[in-house]
Scaffold this active site. Structure first.
Site, mmCIF file in Angstrom:
data_model
loop_
_atom_site.group_PDB
_atom_site.id
_atom_site.type_symbol
_atom_site.label_atom_id
_atom_site.label_comp_id
_atom_site.label_asym_id
_atom_site.label_seq_id
_atom_site.Cartn_x
_atom_site.Cartn_y
_atom_site.Cartn_z
ATOM 1 N N HIS A 1 0.836 -1.200 0.000
ATOM 2 C CA HIS A 1 0.000 0.000 0.000
ATOM 3 C C HIS A 1 0.879 1.262 0.000
ATOM 4 C CE1 HIS A 1 -2.735 -2.842 2.331
ATOM 5 N NE2 HIS A 1 -3.509 -2.493 1.336
ATOM 6 N N SER B 1 0.147 -8.864 1.553
ATOM 7 C CA SER B 1 -1.307 -8.787 1.611
ATOM 8 C C SER B 1 -1.740 -8.715 3.066
ATOM 9 C CB SER B 1 -1.922 -10.036 0.969
ATOM 10 O OG SER B 1 -3.285 -10.155 1.322
HETATM 11 P P1 AMP Z 1 -6.661 -3.453 -0.234
HETATM 12 O O1 AMP Z 1 -6.457 -2.646 0.999
HETATM 13 O O2 AMP Z 1 -6.312 -4.883 -0.102
HETATM 14 O O3 AMP Z 1 -8.008 -3.215 -0.870
HETATM 15 O O4 AMP Z 1 -5.615 -2.889 -1.286
HETATM 16 C C1 AMP Z 1 -5.586 -1.513 -1.618
HETATM 17 C C2 AMP Z 1 -4.724 -1.330 -2.831
HETATM 18 O O5 AMP Z 1 -3.404 -1.777 -2.554
HETATM 19 C C3 AMP Z 1 -5.219 -2.148 -4.035
HETATM 20 O O6 AMP Z 1 -5.070 -1.357 -5.211
HETATM 21 C C4 AMP Z 1 -4.287 -3.325 -4.038
HETATM 22 O O7 AMP Z 1 -4.113 -3.890 -5.311
HETATM 23 C C5 AMP Z 1 -3.007 -2.678 -3.554
HETATM 24 N N1 AMP Z 1 -2.082 -3.689 -3.016
HETATM 25 C C6 AMP Z 1 -2.340 -4.612 -2.053
HETATM 26 N N2 AMP Z 1 -1.268 -5.409 -1.855
HETATM 27 C C7 AMP Z 1 -0.308 -4.974 -2.718
HETATM 28 C C8 AMP Z 1 1.022 -5.387 -3.011
HETATM 29 N N3 AMP Z 1 1.605 -6.408 -2.375
HETATM 30 N N4 AMP Z 1 1.708 -4.721 -3.957
HETATM 31 C C9 AMP Z 1 1.132 -3.673 -4.613
HETATM 32 N N5 AMP Z 1 -0.113 -3.242 -4.390
HETATM 33 C C10 AMP Z 1 -0.836 -3.873 -3.459
#
Ligand code: AMP
Length: 284
Positions: free
Chosen positions: A37, A187
């Site tokens: 993030h 993640s």
């Molecule tokens: P989330 O909080 O899981 O909804 O993720 C928010 C944003 O962060 C989304 O655009 C995800 O694709 C991105 N994101 C999550 N994990 C990663 C990662 N390991 N590398 C790059 N972007 C990420």
């Protein structure tokens, strides 16, 4: 850095920024921020004169038996990280603020086709929930540029399709996946893994990397490769959901003319569902 939780205050600030001619870069998240993030935020800082990060665990994108209640909420720690990066606004609306008429009668945005396949087939309604919340957030923040991770590759392509279909006036930037040293994609859900599962988890990326290598070396018997790699994933201790080889933009089954492919995988380790993907560029 301002913490804003109501839409009216956000709009007021946005109006002032409009008059000043600011370039608004936006990073939507569900919080529990990790380096993946934060890397999106760093990219946003490079492109925008003002950076807005939203933190909202969106109930509309969780299925009935999914982890909505268990999803980690760590606002205090998240705010510290964002402040250190020089973020201007953290937008943290409540569910009532986002869905004032409740979830049942909420108007939704649905991107047909691409939303129903792969992860969408395993998680019915998921991408409808994603497209709806992202559309709402775009209407509130009115960003010039928005940043999404390639980690959620299908999500990125659903958003791109929505922006195109609804003639939304902003640029979507896809940011490469950040990984741990052992190549596991970062993640928020990795926190659910037991020590043993965490040790197994990098095998998902290794499996997809191996599959991508075979395609790069000329293998085109995709259904054989998929069956083999599904079995390998099961042998490594996963419960495979899918392994797919698709055309990167449409996520349709690739034809001979497609040169930009993506290998995608999803698998369970215990109760935790992990996803990952690798893009493959042919003839380069
Ligand atoms: P989330 O909080 O899981 O909804 O993720 C928010 C944003 O962060 C989304 O655009 C995800 O694709 C991105 N994101 C999550 N994990 C990663 C990662 N390991 N590398 C790059 N972007 C990420």
């Amino acid at each position: 850095m301002q913490l804003i939780s109501n839409i009216a205050s956000l709009r007021e600030l946005r109006r002032a920024w409009q008059i000043e001619g600011q370039v608004i870069a936006f990073v939507p998240t569900m919080g529990n921020l990790h380096e993946g993030h934060l890397n999106l935020v760093r990219e946003a800082k490079k492109r925008g004169t003002k950076v807005v990060v939203s933190i909202f665990v969106n109930p509309l994108q969780f299925g009935e038996n999914e982890d909505l209640d268990a999803y980690p909420r760590t606002l205090e720690q998240d705010s510290k990280h964002l402040e250190a990066l020089g973020v201007d606004v953290v937008f943290t609306p409540t569910v009532a603020e986002m869905y004032p008429r409740g979830l049942e009668q909420q108007t939704f945005v649905e991107v047909p086709g691409i939303s129903y396949m792969i992860c969408g087939a395993s998680r019915p309604g998921h991408f409808r929930g994603v497209a709806t919340i992202v559309c709402k957030l775009f209407n509130m923040v009115q960003p010039n540029i928005a940043f999404f991770g390639q980690k959620d590759f299908q999500q990125l392509q659903v958003i791109r399709a929505m922006v195109k279909d609804l003639s939304m006036n902003l640029e979507i930037v896809g940011v490469p996946t950040m990984r741990a040293e052992d190549q596991l994609a970062l993640s928020s859900r990795n926190g659910y893994l037991t020590q043993e599962e965490r040790a197994t988890a990098p095998a998902l990326f290794a499996n997809l990397r191996d599959l991508a290598d075979k395609i790069e070396l000329g293998r085109r018997d995709f259904s054989v490769l998929i069956a083999e790699h599904r079995q390998l994933l099961a042998d490594a201790g996963f419960k495979p959901d899918y392994i797919e080889i698709r055309a990167a933009e449409t996520l349709l089954h690739p034809g001979h003319e497609d040169q930009h492919l993506v290998v995608l995988g999803a698998a369970y380790l215990g109760k935790t569902r992990l996803i990952d993907n690798i893009q493959v560029f042919l003839n380069k």
